[in-house]
Design an enzyme around this catalytic site. Structure first.
Site, PDB file in Angstrom:
ATOM      1  N   CYS A  65     -10.916 -26.845  32.221  1.00  0.00           N
ATOM      2  CA  CYS A  65     -10.088 -27.962  32.678  1.00  0.00           C
ATOM      3  C   CYS A  65     -11.029 -28.990  33.294  1.00  0.00           C
ATOM      4  O   CYS A  65     -12.249 -28.842  33.213  1.00  0.00           O
ATOM      5  CB  CYS A  65      -8.989 -27.515  33.643  1.00  0.00           C
ATOM      6  SG  CYS A  65      -9.504 -27.092  35.312  1.00  0.00           S
ATOM      7  N   HIS A  98     -23.975 -10.597  39.383  1.00  0.00           N
ATOM      8  CA  HIS A  98     -23.627 -10.191  40.744  1.00  0.00           C
ATOM      9  C   HIS A  98     -22.136  -9.975  40.963  1.00  0.00           C
ATOM     10  O   HIS A  98     -21.757  -9.223  41.857  1.00  0.00           O
ATOM     11  CB  HIS A  98     -24.119 -11.230  41.756  1.00  0.00           C
ATOM     12  CG  HIS A  98     -25.607 -11.294  41.837  1.00  0.00           C
ATOM     13  ND1 HIS A  98     -26.247 -12.050  42.798  1.00  0.00           N
ATOM     14  CD2 HIS A  98     -26.596 -10.718  41.108  1.00  0.00           C
ATOM     15  CE1 HIS A  98     -27.559 -11.934  42.647  1.00  0.00           C
ATOM     16  NE2 HIS A  98     -27.790 -11.143  41.619  1.00  0.00           N
TER      17      HIS A  98
END
Length: 142
Positions: A65, A98
């Site tokens: 978006c 991570h």
């Protein structure tokens, strides 16, 4: 590999380019986004992508978006979804390494198209490191 992709009006052009790129590499695409540039409500396209990832109909999701904020907020309401906003390849790699993100959220108004394609490639080709990061991911409620 199957990828579910969704977008609002700000991400239509990027979506088509990313689909073309991924399909040329043998990846199956589930297109859950709008194909037009008329204004639409992004949640209508986010929920189907998040559902595809939750139900293992797709290994990963891509959401696009204008700012990536709305799609990320919406996707992260789903159980088992870890959607990360990415704007560089380095951030993208860390989101996978991570955080074990399973949906990449791309801000079309703040990234170049080629950069977005490179981020998608980085996202799909980067592995979660586990270890100390697994302990942190486990603390995210599901």
């Amino acid at each position: 590999m199957t990828i579910s992709i969704g977008n609002d009006h700000a991400g239509t052009d990027y979506k088509f380019a990313i689909i073309k790129h991924l399909e040329s590499n043998g990846i199956t695409i589930i297109n859950q986004g709008t194909d037009a540039t008329d204004s639409v409500d992004y949640p209508d396209f986010v929920h189907p992508v998040a559902n595809d990832v939750e139900k293992n109909n797709a290994e990963f999701g891509i959401l696009i978006c204008g700012s990536a904020n709305g799609v990320a907020m919406t996707a992260n309401k789903h159980q088992g979804i870890r959607a990360g906003i990415c704007w560089t390849k380095e951030i993208t790699a860390l989101t996978r390494q991570h955080n074990n993100a399973n949906i990449i959220c791309i801000p079309a108004r703040f990234t170049a198209l080629q950069q977005a394609i490179e981020m998608v490639d980085t996202f799909l080709n980067t592995k979660f490191e586990g270890g100390r990061h697994q302990n942190r991911v486990d603390k995210i409620p599901c």
